[in-house]
Scaffold this active site. Structure first.
Site, PDB file in Angstrom:
ATOM      1  N   GLN A 146      52.288  28.748  66.495  1.00 26.62           N
ATOM      2  CA  GLN A 146      51.553  29.741  67.286  1.00 26.62           C
ATOM      3  C   GLN A 146      52.265  30.059  68.599  1.00 26.62           C
ATOM      4  O   GLN A 146      52.070  31.133  69.158  1.00 26.62           O
ATOM      5  CB  GLN A 146      50.143  29.224  67.618  1.00 26.62           C
ATOM      6  CG  GLN A 146      49.246  28.994  66.410  1.00 26.62           C
ATOM      7  CD  GLN A 146      48.789  30.282  65.751  1.00 26.62           C
ATOM      8  OE1 GLN A 146      48.869  31.369  66.333  1.00 26.62           O
ATOM      9  NE2 GLN A 146      48.329  30.172  64.526  1.00 26.62           N
ATOM     10  N   CYS A 158      32.998  26.700  57.813  1.00 22.80           N
ATOM     11  CA  CYS A 158      32.160  26.916  56.632  1.00 22.80           C
ATOM     12  C   CYS A 158      33.001  27.018  55.370  1.00 22.80           C
ATOM     13  O   CYS A 158      32.512  26.836  54.263  1.00 22.80           O
ATOM     14  CB  CYS A 158      31.343  28.196  56.767  1.00 22.80           C
ATOM     15  SG  CYS A 158      30.255  28.159  58.178  1.00 22.80           S
TER      16      CYS A 158
HETATM   17  C1  LIG Z   1      49.287  28.469  60.390  1.00 25.35           C
HETATM   18  C2  LIG Z   1      49.684  27.200  61.003  1.00 25.35           C
HETATM   19  C3  LIG Z   1      50.310  26.194  60.267  1.00 25.35           C
HETATM   20  C4  LIG Z   1      50.542  26.317  58.776  1.00 25.35           C
HETATM   21  O1  LIG Z   1      51.544  27.251  58.513  1.00 25.35           O
HETATM   22  P1  LIG Z   1      51.824  27.756  57.027  1.00 25.35           P
HETATM   23  O2  LIG Z   1      53.118  28.476  57.135  1.00 25.35           O
HETATM   24  O3  LIG Z   1      50.695  28.635  56.670  1.00 25.35           O
HETATM   25  O4  LIG Z   1      51.928  26.545  56.157  1.00 25.35           O
HETATM   26  C5  LIG Z   1      50.694  25.050  60.921  1.00 25.35           C
HETATM   27  N1  LIG Z   1      50.484  24.881  62.231  1.00 25.35           N
HETATM   28  C6  LIG Z   1      49.885  25.824  62.984  1.00 25.35           C
HETATM   29  C7  LIG Z   1      49.696  25.595  64.445  1.00 25.35           C
HETATM   30  C8  LIG Z   1      49.477  27.010  62.393  1.00 25.35           C
HETATM   31  O5  LIG Z   1      48.860  27.933  63.140  1.00 25.35           O
END
Ligand SMILES: *Cc1c(COP(=O)(O)O)cnc(C)c1O
Length: 406
Positions: A181, A329
């Site tokens: 993120q 949920c």
């Molecule tokens: C979405 C997310 C993941 C998982 O990523 P994918 O590519 O969907 O496996 C891991 N860590 C964080 C912080 C995420 O937001």
């Protein structure tokens, strides 16, 4: 303006059309296997992977050789945790992480506990921040790794990555950062920040789903090493076997390049939109509470709880706006979010929380529409709430002694 409005960019982001353009040739005429050494089909594919590797590395201040392509951040996190745990087993069996990490870190950590590892789950304060002192005190001579994320996917809170990296380096412990993120907005520099391992995912930065990367520091002495979790063919320096998903990787590279080029302006734009959304809601509604840190947070993240409304009814009331709620949920249980719980948010406020995740394609018009819909819906729901009426009269509803029948 079209509905439904997508405001759930922490779950996934739409594919940027410029990314799709880069991907398409590798799904059509340029379909070669990047591992084929004997003909132009293979060379072409390999070149695309090369370009993408440089772009992803460039976004992090890493060198191309330090990037391993995976199927996404879940796999990258698994490889980082299991790979280091296995390789450094002789050194120790202790890992430090935090209660608010993504499940793709917490579940591998739990698994390692079953295999005899010890895991420390750091607490957070009500804003979602760890204590650096608690982190420092948790490190022992058996500690192999600290795994802490850059930006939280639910509440947006940023961890102090640079300080964590400095501490890890001083104490001779590996630092893994799930930057899925954070990468789009944090100006991460893995060398300056002493990050040894870093996970990314393309579909959170306007690239395709099913592709991600793990950065593995090669500049450090001794080099950072991992035991692979997928074997067969020795692709990606033996760290991750399997034929590369060339079109997705090419798209990931383009997505990374766009982030790098557009990040400062986009961060400022999102911040303005997020503040507009927050102000718009709180200037018209009372008893609204921000979850996470007021300033040290992802610029596109607004997670707020609406007291005296039921989360489900609120979501139903604004169903043309795609957002997430703090009640998990999806998992069939009605358990409130473990992240909000770790902040000390009560079950009622957790259930009435909404995560707005603004992204590259959201507009001011959409934000204004959302403010209107949220305010209208919350007001309508509260009209039916005796608790809200009491709260308005200054009665502390949490201290009310209910008579029999309640
Ligand atoms: C979405 C997310 C993941 C998982 O990523 P994918 O590519 O969907 O496996 C891991 N860590 C964080 C912080 C995420 O937001």
């Amino acid at each position: 303006m079209k509905t439904p409005i997508y405001m759930d960019n922490h779950a996934t982001t739409p594919l940027d059309p410029r990314v799709l353009d880069v991907m398409l040739p590798y799904l059509k005429e340029k379909f070669g296997n990047a591992a084929s050494r004997n003909h132009s089909f293979g060379w072409e594919a390999d070149e695309a992977v090369d370009t993408a590797r440089k772009a992803v590395a460039g976004l992090l201040g890493a060198s191309a050789k330090e990037i391993i392509f995976t199927s996404g951040a879940t796999e990258s996190n698994n490889l980082a945790l299991f790979g280091a745990a296995e390789y450094y087993r002789e050194k120790g069996s202790h890992i430090i992480t935090c209660k608010t990490e993504h499940k793709a870190v917490l579940d591998p950590a739990r698994w390692l506990e079953q295999k005899g590892f010890t895991v420390t789950y750091l607490d957070v304060n009500p804003q979602g921040e760890i204590s650096l002192d608690q982190l420092a005190d948790s490190i022992t001579d058996k500690t192999v790794m600290i795994s802490l994320m850059a930006a939280n996917n639910e509440i947006g809170t940023l961890h102090p990555v640079e300080e964590i990296g400095r501490l890890a380096a001083e104490r001779g412990v590996l630092f893994h950062c799930d930057a899925t993120q954070g990468v789009a907005h944090m100006d991460l520099d893995v060398k300056k920040m002493n990050i040894d391992l870093l996970s990314l995912s393309a579909h959170k930065i306007y690239g395709p789903k099913g592709v991600g990367a793990l950065y593995i520091n090669r500049a450090k002495k001794p080099r950072v090493r991992l035991t692979p979790i997928i074997h067969g063919g020795g692709h990606e320096n033996g760290m991750r076997s399997g034929t590369l998903n060339v079109s997705a990787i090419a798209g990931f590279g383009k997505a990374a390049e766009l982030i790098r080029r557009e990040q400062p302006a986009e961060t400022a734009r999102l911040l303005a939109l997020r503040e507009r959304l927050h102000q718009g809601i709180t200037s018209q509604l009372d008893f609204v509470y921000l979850n996470g840190h007021p300033t040290r947070r992802h610029p596109g993240n607004l997670n707020i709880s609406f007291a005296y409304v039921e989360g489900e009814s609120l979501l139903m009331g604004i169903k043309e706006i795609a957002v997430s709620s703090g009640s998990a949920c999806t998992s069939a249980s009605l358990e409130p979010s473990y992240v909000l719980r770790a902040l000390g948010v009560g079950d009622d406020l957790a259930h009435s929380s909404i995560r707005f995740g603004l992204g590259r394609f959201n507009t001011e018009e959409e934000v204004d529409y959302t403010i209107g819909r949220v305010v209208e819906t919350v007001n309508r729901l509260r009209e039916m709430s005796p608790l809200y009426e009491m709260a308005q009269d200054g009665i502390d509803v949490s201290k009310v002694q209910w008579g029999p029948g309640h």
